[in-house]
Design a protein around this motif. Structure first.
Motif: not given
Length: 401
Positions: A319-327, A281-294, A263-267
Motif C-alpha cells: 500500500d502507500t505505506q509500503v511504497a513510501d518505505a521502498l522509495l 516477509v510479512g506485513s510492513i507497518d511504520s515501525a518495521r518500515a523504519e527498521r528496513v531503511v535503517e 533482525e529477523l524482520s529485516t534480514p
C-alpha cells in the motif's frame, strides 16, 4: 451482715442472715452468736470475738453451726470492732457459707491457673509467628499512635528493642521510608473495612532498608469508632529482591526478543562482493518500515556494497505505506552511491503501484529474486550511477512490460 454487743448478742441482722445461719433475722435479735455455734467450736468463737474486740484489724475465723440432725455447716465470719453508745464497743460481723467461700477460692485458683496457662500459650504462639506481632492504640486521634505491645522479633527485623518501640508515639512512622508512609498508614481502610494489608520499607537501626508486609485488623471502642489496630509484620525482602530480579530478567528477555525479531524482520544477506539482499516477509507497518531503511543503509555503509536487492515476494499487501518505505530506502541507498534492485513484484502488486501513482524512476525492478541476483552480479551491469540498465528494465517502463 450483723451487729453485736460486746458479748456477741445480736442487735441487728440483714435479711441474708437467714441463708447463712438458717434463722430469720428477727429471730436472731437477743441471741448470742456463740449459742448458734456447735459446742466443740464455741471456745474458739469466744477467743476470736475477744481478739476482734481488742484489735483494730478485722479478724476472720471459721466455725461450725449447730446442726438439725444433719452434718454441721461451716461458716466463715469476719469480725471487727466499732464504737457504740456511751463508749460501748460493738462488733460488726460478716458471715458467709465457708463451703461457698472454699469453692470460690478454688475457682479463683483454677481461673488464675487457666489465665497463666493461656498467657504461656499466647507467648508460645507469638514466638512461633515468623514476624513481628504488635498492637497500636491512638493517643488522641488516628494522627498520633503509640505502640502498646510488640513481640521480641522486632529486634531481629528492625534492630530496635521492644522497649525502644514503646518509647515514643508514632515509632513505626520513624522507621518507615518517607515515600512509603502514606501507603503504610491504613487507618482509613481499617475504619471502613476492619482489615487491611500494606507493603513498605523500614530503615533498620544500622541503616539497611528492608521490605515488610503488614496484615492489620481494627481495634474499636464500645461505640464502634476506631481506637487502634493490631497485626503482624513479615520480612519480604528476599521475595521482593527475587521479584525485582525476575522483572530485570524478563525485561532483558523482552529486549533480546525484540532485537531478534527486528533482525529477523529485516534480514540483510551478503550475496557477493558489492551485493547484498534483503528479503522481506510479512506485513510492513511504520515501525518495521523504519527498521528496513535503517538496516539497509547501515548494511551498505558497513559493507561497501554497490547494489542492494529488496525482495518483496513475501509481502502480502503493498500500500502507500509500503511504497513510501521502498522509495525512502531507494533514495537513501542512492545517496550512499549505490543502487536498489526491487524484486518480487507480482502482477497485482504492479497494478497497485500504478494505481497509487508511485514513481519508481531510478529503481531497477525484476520479477523474481533470481532475476535480481543475476542482474546484480552480471559483469555487464553498468555502474550504479547510471539510471538505466542494458535491457532498459527500470522504473515505470519495467512495470508496464
Amino acid at each position: 451482715m450483723s451487729l453485736h454487743l460486746a458479748d456477741g448478742t445480736f442487735v441487728a441482722a440483714s435479711p441474708a442472715a437467714l441463708g447463712v445461719y438458717g434463722v430469720a433475722p428477727e429471730a436472731l435479735l437477743g441471741r448470742r452468736l456463740q449459742d448458734l455455734v456447735a459446742p466443740e467450736d464455741r471456745a474458739d468463737a469466744e477467743v476470736a470475738l475477744g481478739e476482734a474486740r481488742r484489735s483494730s484489724d478485722a479478724i476472720s475465723f471459721v466455725v461450725r453451726l449447730q446442726g438439725d440432725g444433719g452434718s454441721p455447716r461451716r461458716i466463715e465470719i469476719v469480725a471487727h470492732a466499732e464504737g457504740g453508745a456511751a463508749g460501748e464497743s460493738r462488733l460488726c460481723c460478716t458471715a458467709r457459707d465457708a463451703s461457698t467461700a472454699a469453692r470460690a477460692a478454688a475457682e479463683q485458683v483454677q481461673l488464675s491457673s487457666r489465665a497463666d496457662e493461656m498467657g504461656r500459650r499466647l507467648d508460645r504462639l507469638i514466638a512461633s509467628v515468623p514476624g513481628v506481632v504488635w498492637e497500636i492504640w491512638f493517643v488522641d486521634d488516628p494522627s498520633r499512635q503509640r505502640v502498646s505491645f510488640v513481640s521480641e522479633r522486632a529486634l531481629a527485623l528492625s534492630g530496635y528493642t521492644p522497649d525502644e518501640w514503646l518509647s515514643e508515639p508514632d515509632f513505626w512512622a520513624k522507621i518507615t521510608h518517607p515515600d512509603d508512609r502514606p501507603a503504610a498508614d491504613a487507618s482509613g481502610t481499617l475504619a471502613a473495612t476492619g482489615s487491611a494489608s500494606a507493603q513498605s520499607r523500614w530503615t533498620t537501626k544500622d541503616g539497611r532498608l528492608v521490605w515488610v508486609e503488614t496484615q492489620m485488623r481494627a481495634l474499636r471502642n464500645d461505640d464502634g469508632s476506631l481506637a487502634g489496630y493490631c497485626g503482624v509484620t513479615m520480612d519480604i525482602t528476599a521475595s521482593k529482591q527475587a521479584e525485582q530480579e525476575q522483572a530485570r530478567l524478563r525485561e532483558e528477555i523482552i529486549q533480546s526478543q525484540a532485537r531478534l525479531l527486528a533482525e529477523l524482520s529485516t534480514p540483510l544477506i551478503p550475496l557477493s562482493d558489492g551485493v547484498i539482499a534483503m528479503p522481506l516477509v510479512g506485513s510492513i507497518d511504520s515501525a518495521r518500515a523504519e527498521r528496513v531503511v535503517e538496516t539497509l543503509l547501515q548494511g551498505i555503509s558497513s559493507s561497501g556494497a554497490r547494489t542492494a536487492i529488496l525482495d518483496i515476494t513475501g509481502v502480502p499487501t503493498v500500500d502507500t505505506q509500503v511504497a513510501d518505505a521502498l522509495l525512502k530506502a531507494a533514495r537513501g541507498v542512492q545517496l550512499l552511491g549505490a543502487e536498489v534492485v526491487l524484486t518480487g513484484i507480482r502482477p497485482e502488486v504492479a497494478q497497485t503501484l500504478v494505481t497509487l501513482g508511485v514513481e519508481l524512476t531510478g529503481i531497477v525492478t525484476r520479477g523474481t529474486l533470481q532475476d535480481g541476483i543475476r542482474y546484480a552480479v552480471s559483469a555487464a551491469r553498468p555502474w550504479p550511477g547510471r539510471r538505466s540498465d542494458p535491457t532498459g528494465s527500470s522504473g515505470p517502463a519495467a512495470l508496464r512490460r
